[in-house]
Scaffold this motif. Structure first.
Motif, short mmCIF file in Angstrom:
data_model
loop_
_atom_site.label_atom_id
_atom_site.label_comp_id
_atom_site.label_asym_id
_atom_site.label_seq_id
_atom_site.Cartn_x
_atom_site.Cartn_y
_atom_site.Cartn_z
N VAL A 31 9.56 4.99 -6.00
CA VAL A 31 7.65 5.25 -6.95
C VAL A 31 6.51 5.52 -6.39
O VAL A 31 7.24 4.19 -5.44
N HIS A 32 5.62 4.97 -6.50
CA HIS A 32 4.70 4.94 -6.14
C HIS A 32 3.67 4.12 -6.46
O HIS A 32 3.74 3.33 -7.76
N TRP A 33 3.51 2.31 -5.53
CA TRP A 33 2.84 1.29 -6.38
C TRP A 33 1.29 1.28 -5.60
O TRP A 33 1.39 1.79 -3.78
N ASP A 34 0.33 1.93 -6.10
CA ASP A 34 -0.41 1.64 -6.04
C ASP A 34 -0.88 3.24 -5.05
O ASP A 34 -1.55 2.74 -3.62
N GLY A 35 -0.09 4.01 -4.69
CA GLY A 35 -0.34 5.48 -4.10
C GLY A 35 0.90 4.45 -2.64
O GLY A 35 1.20 6.18 -2.21
#
Length: 153
Positions: A49-53
């Motif tokens: 997943v992305h965490w702040d991109g």
């Protein structure tokens, strides 16, 4: 314990143990099953997943670590890079079994967002650790190049 985070642009509050992996919060608590469980040790990339991109492995990221974070899953990935990746994936018929594809797409989207014209070496580095049981790596690499071309058009 209640933890608040933003998932795909929506603020969500979750009551779960703070050391619960984000993957299980997404899948079991929020019923967002696009992010897959693969290995549980952050070695396969299926849970990306992305965490702040930034792409992360949700199986080894704990709920307490992402409080207040902006998390983006395969269900909510958007933007020019994401659209180009989806289009190229369909055009080149990238998936075989498809199990790893949400993680592959999340990693590829992050790559194109940061590096719109990646070299093979850039692609290999960004996709390292995203395992495909069907070995569609050549199609994945080609699709990333095609997506980069689509973004230029």
């Amino acid at each position: 314990m209640s933890v608040t985070l933003t998932i795909n642009g929506e603020t969500r509050s979750v009551d779960a143990d703070p050391d619960t992996p984000l993957l299980w919060v997404l899948r079991d608590e929020l019923k967002m099953t696009g992010t897959k469980f693969g290995c549980g040790v952050a070695a396969c990339g299926a849970c990306t997943v992305h965490w702040d991109g930034v792409p992360i492995r949700s199986c080894q990221t704990f709920l307490e670590d992402v409080e207040g974070a902006n998390i983006r899953t395969i269900e909510g990935i958007d933007g020019k890079a994401a659209e180009a990746i989806r289009s190229a994936w369909r055009e080149l018929d990238v998936p075989q079994c498809g199990y790893c594809q949400s993680g592959q797409i999340m990693a590829a989207t992050a790559l194109l967002t940061e590096t719109p014209k990646p070299t093979d070496e850039d692609i290999d580095a960004a996709m390292e650790g995203n395992v495909c049981r069907c070995a569609t790596y050549a199609r994945i690499r080609r699709a990333i190049h095609v997506a980069a071309e689509k973004m230029e058009a």
